[in-house]
Design a protein around this motif. Structure first.
Motif, PDB file in Angstrom:
ATOM      1  N   TYR A   1       0.839  -1.206   0.000  1.00  0.00           N
ATOM      2  CA  TYR A   1       0.000   0.000   0.000  1.00  0.00           C
ATOM      3  C   TYR A   1       0.877   1.261   0.000  1.00  0.00           C
ATOM      4  CZ  TYR A   1      -4.499   2.275   0.293  1.00  0.00           C
ATOM      5  OH  TYR A   1      -5.622   3.000  -0.020  1.00  0.00           O
ATOM      6  N   ALA A   2       2.008   1.190   0.677  1.00  0.00           N
ATOM      7  CA  ALA A   2       2.934   2.328   0.651  1.00  0.00           C
ATOM      8  C   ALA A   2       3.406   2.591  -0.769  1.00  0.00           C
ATOM      9  CB  ALA A   2       4.117   2.069   1.579  1.00  0.00           C
ATOM     10  N   LEU A   3       3.690   1.533  -1.525  1.00  0.00           N
ATOM     11  CA  LEU A   3       4.085   1.704  -2.921  1.00  0.00           C
ATOM     12  C   LEU A   3       2.974   2.381  -3.716  1.00  0.00           C
ATOM     13  CD1 LEU A   3       5.867  -1.705  -3.638  1.00  0.00           C
ATOM     14  CD2 LEU A   3       6.945   0.518  -3.240  1.00  0.00           C
ATOM     15  N   LYS A   4       1.737   1.985  -3.456  1.00  0.00           N
ATOM     16  CA  LYS A   4       0.588   2.635  -4.105  1.00  0.00           C
ATOM     17  C   LYS A   4       0.564   4.129  -3.766  1.00  0.00           C
ATOM     18  CE  LYS A   4      -4.513   2.380  -4.281  1.00  0.00           C
ATOM     19  NZ  LYS A   4      -4.792   3.730  -3.781  1.00  0.00           N
ATOM     20  N   ASP A   5       0.805   4.455  -2.495  1.00  0.00           N
ATOM     21  CA  ASP A   5       0.836   5.864  -2.085  1.00  0.00           C
ATOM     22  C   ASP A   5       1.966   6.625  -2.783  1.00  0.00           C
ATOM     23  OD1 ASP A   5      -1.343   5.628  -0.393  1.00  0.00           O
ATOM     24  OD2 ASP A   5      -0.127   5.268   1.396  1.00  0.00           O
ATOM     25  N   TYR A   6       3.133   5.995  -2.861  1.00  0.00           N
ATOM     26  CA  TYR A   6       4.266   6.647  -3.526  1.00  0.00           C
ATOM     27  C   TYR A   6       3.956   6.892  -5.000  1.00  0.00           C
ATOM     28  CZ  TYR A   6       7.607   6.187   0.362  1.00  0.00           C
ATOM     29  OH  TYR A   6       8.267   6.311   1.558  1.00  0.00           O
ATOM     30  N   MET A   7       3.326   5.915  -5.650  1.00  0.00           N
ATOM     31  CA  MET A   7       2.979   6.107  -7.063  1.00  0.00           C
ATOM     32  C   MET A   7       1.971   7.240  -7.223  1.00  0.00           C
ATOM     33  SD  MET A   7       2.935   2.291  -8.798  1.00  0.00           S
ATOM     34  CE  MET A   7       2.314   1.320  -7.415  1.00  0.00           C
ATOM     35  N   LYS A   8       1.036   7.352  -6.282  1.00  0.00           N
ATOM     36  CA  LYS A   8       0.079   8.453  -6.321  1.00  0.00           C
ATOM     37  C   LYS A   8       0.801   9.793  -6.204  1.00  0.00           C
ATOM     38  CE  LYS A   8      -4.089  10.256  -4.058  1.00  0.00           C
ATOM     39  NZ  LYS A   8      -5.080  10.048  -2.959  1.00  0.00           N
ATOM     40  N   SER A   9       1.798   9.862  -5.307  1.00  0.00           N
ATOM     41  CA  SER A   9       2.554  11.108  -5.143  1.00  0.00           C
ATOM     42  C   SER A   9       3.360  11.432  -6.399  1.00  0.00           C
ATOM     43  CB  SER A   9       3.478  11.019  -3.930  1.00  0.00           C
ATOM     44  OG  SER A   9       4.589  10.182  -4.180  1.00  0.00           O
ATOM     45  N   GLY A  10       3.645  10.388  -7.199  1.00  0.00           N
ATOM     46  CA  GLY A  10       4.373  10.593  -8.438  1.00  0.00           C
ATOM     47  C   GLY A  10       3.482  10.807  -9.645  1.00  0.00           C
ATOM     48  N   GLY A  11       2.167  10.968  -9.402  1.00  0.00           N
ATOM     49  CA  GLY A  11       1.265  11.341 -10.482  1.00  0.00           C
ATOM     50  C   GLY A  11       0.382  10.245 -11.030  1.00  0.00           C
TER      51      GLY A  11
ATOM     52  N   ARG B   1      -9.518  -2.094  -0.384  1.00  0.00           N
ATOM     53  CA  ARG B   1     -10.456  -2.468   0.678  1.00  0.00           C
ATOM     54  C   ARG B   1      -9.942  -3.648   1.496  1.00  0.00           C
ATOM     55  NH1 ARG B   1     -16.240  -3.199  -1.957  1.00  0.00           N
ATOM     56  NH2 ARG B   1     -16.763  -3.546   0.255  1.00  0.00           N
ATOM     57  N   THR B   2      -9.202  -4.530   0.858  1.00  0.00           N
ATOM     58  CA  THR B   2      -8.619  -5.658   1.593  1.00  0.00           C
ATOM     59  C   THR B   2      -7.498  -5.180   2.510  1.00  0.00           C
ATOM     60  OG1 THR B   2      -9.126  -7.202  -0.212  1.00  0.00           O
ATOM     61  CG2 THR B   2      -7.466  -7.893   1.373  1.00  0.00           C
ATOM     62  N   ALA B   3      -6.585  -4.372   1.960  1.00  0.00           N
ATOM     63  CA  ALA B   3      -5.411  -3.946   2.720  1.00  0.00           C
ATOM     64  C   ALA B   3      -5.774  -3.104   3.932  1.00  0.00           C
ATOM     65  CB  ALA B   3      -4.471  -3.153   1.809  1.00  0.00           C
ATOM     66  N   ASN B   4      -6.872  -2.367   3.853  1.00  0.00           N
ATOM     67  CA  ASN B   4      -7.246  -1.443   4.924  1.00  0.00           C
ATOM     68  C   ASN B   4      -8.141  -2.059   5.988  1.00  0.00           C
ATOM     69  OD1 ASN B   4      -5.845   0.822   4.025  1.00  0.00           O
ATOM     70  ND2 ASN B   4      -7.473   1.425   2.617  1.00  0.00           N
ATOM     71  N   ASN B   5      -8.572  -3.292   5.807  1.00  0.00           N
ATOM     72  CA  ASN B   5      -9.646  -3.815   6.656  1.00  0.00           C
ATOM     73  C   ASN B   5      -9.224  -5.043   7.451  1.00  0.00           C
ATOM     74  OD1 ASN B   5     -12.229  -4.704   7.638  1.00  0.00           O
ATOM     75  ND2 ASN B   5     -13.135  -3.372   6.082  1.00  0.00           N
ATOM     76  N   PRO B   6      -9.174  -4.944   8.785  1.00  0.00           N
ATOM     77  CA  PRO B   6      -8.827  -6.109   9.605  1.00  0.00           C
ATOM     78  C   PRO B   6      -9.864  -7.222   9.519  1.00  0.00           C
ATOM     79  CG  PRO B   6      -9.561  -4.287  10.994  1.00  0.00           C
ATOM     80  CD  PRO B   6      -9.415  -3.741   9.606  1.00  0.00           C
ATOM     81  N   ALA B   7     -11.088  -6.897   9.085  1.00  0.00           N
ATOM     82  CA  ALA B   7     -12.080  -7.946   8.897  1.00  0.00           C
ATOM     83  C   ALA B   7     -11.709  -8.852   7.728  1.00  0.00           C
ATOM     84  CB  ALA B   7     -13.462  -7.332   8.649  1.00  0.00           C
TER      85      ALA B   7
ATOM     86  N   GLY C   1      -7.160  -9.425   9.066  1.00  0.00           N
ATOM     87  CA  GLY C   1      -6.775  -9.451  10.473  1.00  0.00           C
ATOM     88  C   GLY C   1      -5.603  -8.547  10.806  1.00  0.00           C
ATOM     89  N   PRO C   2      -4.588  -9.067  11.507  1.00  0.00           N
ATOM     90  CA  PRO C   2      -3.482  -8.228  11.980  1.00  0.00           C
ATOM     91  C   PRO C   2      -2.550  -7.756  10.883  1.00  0.00           C
ATOM     92  CG  PRO C   2      -3.022 -10.530  12.456  1.00  0.00           C
ATOM     93  CD  PRO C   2      -4.434 -10.475  11.935  1.00  0.00           C
ATOM     94  N   PHE C   3      -2.754  -8.199   9.658  1.00  0.00           N
ATOM     95  CA  PHE C   3      -1.901  -7.764   8.562  1.00  0.00           C
ATOM     96  C   PHE C   3      -2.408  -6.480   7.911  1.00  0.00           C
ATOM     97  CE2 PHE C   3      -1.667 -12.427   8.761  1.00  0.00           C
ATOM     98  CZ  PHE C   3      -0.330 -12.559   9.121  1.00  0.00           C
ATOM     99  N   ALA C   4      -3.572  -5.990   8.341  1.00  0.00           N
ATOM    100  CA  ALA C   4      -4.178  -4.804   7.742  1.00  0.00           C
ATOM    101  C   ALA C   4      -3.408  -3.540   8.112  1.00  0.00           C
ATOM    102  CB  ALA C   4      -5.632  -4.680   8.167  1.00  0.00           C
ATOM    103  N   ARG C   5      -3.586  -2.507   7.301  1.00  0.00           N
ATOM    104  CA  ARG C   5      -2.932  -1.213   7.532  1.00  0.00           C
ATOM    105  C   ARG C   5      -3.543  -0.473   8.717  1.00  0.00           C
ATOM    106  NH1 ARG C   5      -4.092   2.479   3.954  1.00  0.00           N
ATOM    107  NH2 ARG C   5      -2.246   3.744   4.341  1.00  0.00           N
ATOM    108  N   HIS C   6      -4.819  -0.731   9.032  1.00  0.00           N
ATOM    109  CA  HIS C   6      -5.526   0.005  10.076  1.00  0.00           C
ATOM    110  C   HIS C   6      -6.191  -0.968  11.048  1.00  0.00           C
ATOM    111  CE1 HIS C   6      -5.012   3.644   7.760  1.00  0.00           C
ATOM    112  NE2 HIS C   6      -5.692   3.146   6.740  1.00  0.00           N
ATOM    113  N   GLY C   7      -6.547  -0.427  12.230  1.00  0.00           N
ATOM    114  CA  GLY C   7      -7.449  -1.146  13.105  1.00  0.00           C
ATOM    115  C   GLY C   7      -8.880  -0.971  12.613  1.00  0.00           C
ATOM    116  N   GLU C   8      -9.811  -1.406  13.398  1.00  0.00           N
ATOM    117  CA  GLU C   8     -11.213  -1.333  12.989  1.00  0.00           C
ATOM    118  C   GLU C   8     -11.661   0.117  12.853  1.00  0.00           C
ATOM    119  OE1 GLU C   8     -14.396  -1.967  11.433  1.00  0.00           O
ATOM    120  OE2 GLU C   8     -13.412  -3.830  12.068  1.00  0.00           O
ATOM    121  N   GLN C   9     -12.173   0.451  11.666  1.00  0.00           N
ATOM    122  CA  GLN C   9     -12.679   1.790  11.401  1.00  0.00           C
ATOM    123  C   GLN C   9     -14.103   1.766  10.859  1.00  0.00           C
ATOM    124  OE1 GLN C   9      -9.757   3.657   8.805  1.00  0.00           O
ATOM    125  NE2 GLN C   9      -8.498   4.259  10.544  1.00  0.00           N
TER     126      GLN C   9
END
Length: 256
Positions: free
Chosen positions: A160-170, A192-198, A201-209
């Motif tokens: 996901y960080a790579l995705k963010d970096y690519m976004k910053s690069g246009g 949606r998968t990367a951001n969701n612990p549901a 689980g513990p590999f997600a970028r965020h806790g429950e939101q």
């Protein structure tokens, strides 16, 4: 050109010999120790380390440089598992120091070597890893992407960080989808998968939101295939925009 320092490599993958045979040592390379019928032994060398005398400084710079190499090889090889290292060897007196506890936040490049003309004997930047490392000398975005991936490996968070970096690069999600040859809905499913612990689980970028997970969670191999392919093509495009190969060729071509 003589090297001052070498770091033992513990890797023994079937493709490693081929990698070493092809890889040019513009920024980081390998020494090969062939002993009779035994498997070859390898060590990392770099002229970026040659101007350092303090062992701790060498370990810090080498740690940061190897992180970039790891990131580049994840993108080039796909199935790569990270560089495993052993001792740091002073090639002048053969003294050994355990290669450990270096700072990945150190500057990986030597101003002296970065400012030198690249000898013609190094040839072309043929492999993607060589081109990406050379580009990381001067392009902070490339350096940050390779280091993030190299330190963390292709985890959900790193992808996901790579995705963010690519976004910053246009690049928006449409450009990412085109580069990885998938639909935008697949990029959305990755998000949606990367951001969701549901979903993971513990590999997600965020806790429950309170966000809704995808109907079918993406697997990590699926996510790697999408993001690493897109990242490689993003950096290829960036190399062309920055004229990295052209700059390298200009250094190695004698003036008439």
């Amino acid at each position: 050109m003589k090297h001052r320092w070498a770091i033992q490599v513990a890797n023994n993958y079937s493709w490693f010999e081929s990698l070493v045979d092809q890889h040019n040592a513009v920024d980081i390379g390998f020494m090969v120790d062939a002993v009779d019928a035994q498997p070859n032994q390898y060590a990392i060398v770099s002229h970026h380390l040659d101007d350092l005398a303090d062992v701790d400084q060498v370990i810090d710079r080498a740690t940061a440089l190897i992180a970039l190499l790891d990131g580049a090889l994840y993108l080039q090889q796909g199935h790569y598992a990270g560089m495993r290292t052993a001792d740091l060897i002073n090639l002048d007196d053969c003294r050994r120091t355990v290669f450990a506890d270096g700072s990945v936040l150190a500057d990986p490049f030597s101003p002296k070597w970065s400012g030198a003309s690249v000898p013609r004997s190094y040839g072309h930047l043929v492999l993607p890893a060589e081109r990406m490392l050379f580009m990381a000398r001067t392009d902070e975005l490339t350096r940050n992407m390779l280091k993030f991936l190299g330190v963390n490996g292709p985890t959900w968070i790193a992808l996901y960080a790579l995705k963010d970096y690519m976004k910053s690069g246009g690049w928006d999600e449409g450009a990412l989808a085109n580069a990885s040859e998938v639909s935008k809905s697949e990029v959305e499913r990755f998000r949606r998968t990367a951001n969701n612990p549901a979903a993971i689980g513990p590999f997600a970028r965020h806790g429950e939101q309170g966000h809704q997970p995808p109907d079918v969670a993406m697997t990590l191999p699926e996510a790697r295939a999408i993001i690493l392919k897109a990242t490689g093509r993003f950096l290829d495009e960036r190399a062309r925009k920055l004229d990295v190969v052209g700059s390298y060729e200009e250094q190695r071509t004698p003036r008439r």
